[in-house]
Scaffold this motif. Structure first.
Motif, PDB file in Angstrom:
ATOM      1  N   GLY A 130       5.567  -0.611  -8.526  1.00 19.43           N
ATOM      2  CA  GLY A 130       5.063   0.759  -8.269  1.00 19.43           C
ATOM      3  C   GLY A 130       4.463   1.250  -6.932  1.00 19.43           C
ATOM      4  N   CYS A 131       3.934   0.069  -6.021  1.00 17.67           N
ATOM      5  CA  CYS A 131       3.275   0.553  -5.202  1.00 17.67           C
ATOM      6  C   CYS A 131       4.263   1.205  -3.742  1.00 17.67           C
ATOM      7  N   ARG A 132       3.683   2.267  -3.352  1.00 16.43           N
ATOM      8  CA  ARG A 132       4.495   3.017  -2.337  1.00 16.43           C
ATOM      9  C   ARG A 132       3.575   3.110  -0.835  1.00 16.43           C
ATOM     10  N   HIS A 133       2.227   3.036  -1.037  1.00 16.47           N
ATOM     11  CA  HIS A 133       1.665   3.072   0.251  1.00 16.47           C
ATOM     12  C   HIS A 133       0.670   1.911   0.271  1.00 16.47           C
ATOM     13  N   ILE A 134       1.180   0.609   0.894  1.00 16.86           N
ATOM     14  CA  ILE A 134       0.413  -0.418   0.818  1.00 16.86           C
ATOM     15  C   ILE A 134      -0.047  -0.858   2.240  1.00 16.86           C
ATOM     16  N   LEU A 135      -1.354  -1.207   2.523  1.00 14.40           N
ATOM     17  CA  LEU A 135      -1.883  -1.504   3.665  1.00 14.40           C
ATOM     18  C   LEU A 135      -2.024  -2.842   3.721  1.00 14.40           C
ATOM     19  N   PHE A 136      -1.862  -3.506   4.941  1.00 14.13           N
ATOM     20  CA  PHE A 136      -2.032  -4.765   5.265  1.00 14.13           C
ATOM     21  C   PHE A 136      -3.295  -5.120   6.285  1.00 14.13           C
ATOM     22  N   TYR A 137      -4.146  -6.004   5.735  1.00 17.66           N
ATOM     23  CA  TYR A 137      -5.491  -6.500   6.430  1.00 17.66           C
ATOM     24  C   TYR A 137      -5.210  -7.547   7.166  1.00 17.66           C
ATOM     25  N   SER A 138      -4.893  -7.744   8.226  1.00 13.07           N
ATOM     26  CA  SER A 138      -4.482  -8.868   8.962  1.00 13.07           C
ATOM     27  C   SER A 138      -5.830  -9.645   9.729  1.00 13.07           C
ATOM     28  N   GLY A 139      -5.323 -10.854  10.178  1.00 10.90           N
ATOM     29  CA  GLY A 139      -6.158 -11.687  11.059  1.00 10.90           C
ATOM     30  C   GLY A 139      -6.005 -11.355  12.462  1.00 10.90           C
ATOM     31  N   PRO A 140      -6.482 -12.054  13.342  1.00  6.56           N
ATOM     32  CA  PRO A 140      -6.352 -11.986  14.747  1.00  6.56           C
ATOM     33  C   PRO A 140      -4.968 -12.181  15.293  1.00  6.56           C
TER      34      PRO A 140
END
Length: 337
Positions: A181-191
């Protein structure tokens, strides 16, 4: 107080033999009489004599010690890797010398130089976050010391590598969040200089692309610690186009996102889904427990030491490079639907 270790000279002095006679007797040299060998061995056992490994290394110009560089010992994944290395090294008759870079390039360089001075026979390493120059590792190769990189690998040097399938792990995690059901997913990334960041980012992007969900630059954040996640997440959750899902580079960051959601009153997973990457103790101690990608750190360590020992013991110098990829799997828990 512990008694000082006795030496070959001490044994010779006590029994009336020269140090060279004692040394040869301890090696069971047939030129030394059986009675003399037995007397020297008996005295050595009774006084808990141990050979001086450092002195032996200096004479032979080779040790049985493998240097291991760990970015952070407190990180669950790296501790699992180390466990796999220790177990397999002991079985093969090798000692390991472990050093922590503490995510510092400067410290990493010092460690490599100390390994050179200690005459290690090989090195297993994972890069610090800010490492972007690799001359210190080239110094090892120039001194005929083989290297195996794991997890955070160096692509600028031609040597063996062991990685988890970061791309597939990220893809499966984001795909599952979309399918639930998710449509607005953020990605928290590394360097961005680290290969693991690039591969997990690509997995995230391709999953979003497969389901025709647009992604813009504001949806990818440089955030790879719990503290950073707690600092930046509340404001994002209070925007009119707030995210309904977060995919984090590691479990520490995911736990920070979860804490931030609770601070602003967001219900997880009813209003926001969260997925991490590691599957360590943190993932099972949060409330609710974290959905995450399992990395199989012990298998990474076992594969790394296996590759390195094969390289060390290759007498022909013709052994082909053998990179290995360790499969991941998604562990679904309470932070996703």
């Amino acid at each position: 107080m512990n008694k000082p270790q006795i030496t070959i000279k001490d044994i010779g002095r006590a029994l009336g033999f020269s140090p060279s006679t004692v040394s040869r007797a301890l090696k069971d040299n047939p030129d030394i009489s059986l009675d003399t060998r037995e007397a020297i061995h008996k005295y050595a056992r009774e006084h808990n004599y141990k050979p001086n490994a450092l002195a032996l290394n200096l004479r032979t110009n080779r040790s049985n010690t493998i240097g291991v560089i760990v970015p952070q010992l407190v990180h669950h994944f790296f501790s699992c890797v180390l466990s796999g290395i220790e177990k397999s090294a002991a079985k093969a008759g090798y000692n390991i010398l472990v050093a922590q870079s503490n995510e510092s390039y400067e410290q990493e360089v010092k460690i490599v130089h100390s390994f050179l001075a200690a005459r290690v026979c090989g090195v297993i390493a994972s890069l610090a976050k800010d490492t972007s120059q690799y001359d210190h590792y080239q110094d090892l190769l120039d001194n005929n010391i083989p290297i195996v990189f794991y997890d955070r690998i160096c692509t600028g040097i031609n040597t063996e590598r062991v990685v988890v399938d970061d791309y597939a792990g990220a893809f499966s995690a984001v795909e599952y969040m979309i399918q639930t059901g998710c449509r607005h997913i953020l990605f928290y990334s590394g360097p961005p200089n680290l290969e693991i960041s690039k591969n997990r980012r690509n997995g995230y992007l391709d999953a979003m692309k497969r389901y025709k969900i647009p992604v813009n630059d504001t949806m990818i954040k440089l955030c790879d610690t719990r503290e950073q996640a707690i600092a930046i997440t509340p404001d994002l959750l209070e925007k009119h186009d707030r995210p309904d899902g977060f995919f984090a580079i590691n479990d520490e960051t995911a736990s920070g996102i979860l804490y931030a959601c609770k601070l602003v009153g967001m219900k997880v997973p009813d209003e926001v889904s969260i997925c991490g990457f590691t599957d360590g103790a943190i993932a099972q101690s949060t409330d609710p427990k974290l959905t995450t990608v399992e990395q199989h750190g012990q298998e990474v360590g076992e594969s790394a030491i296996d590759l390195l020992i094969n390289k060390i013991e290759d007498k022909t110098g013709e052994l082909k490079s053998g990179n290995r990829i360790v499969k991941t799997n998604l562990v679904v828990r309470g932070t996703t639907k």
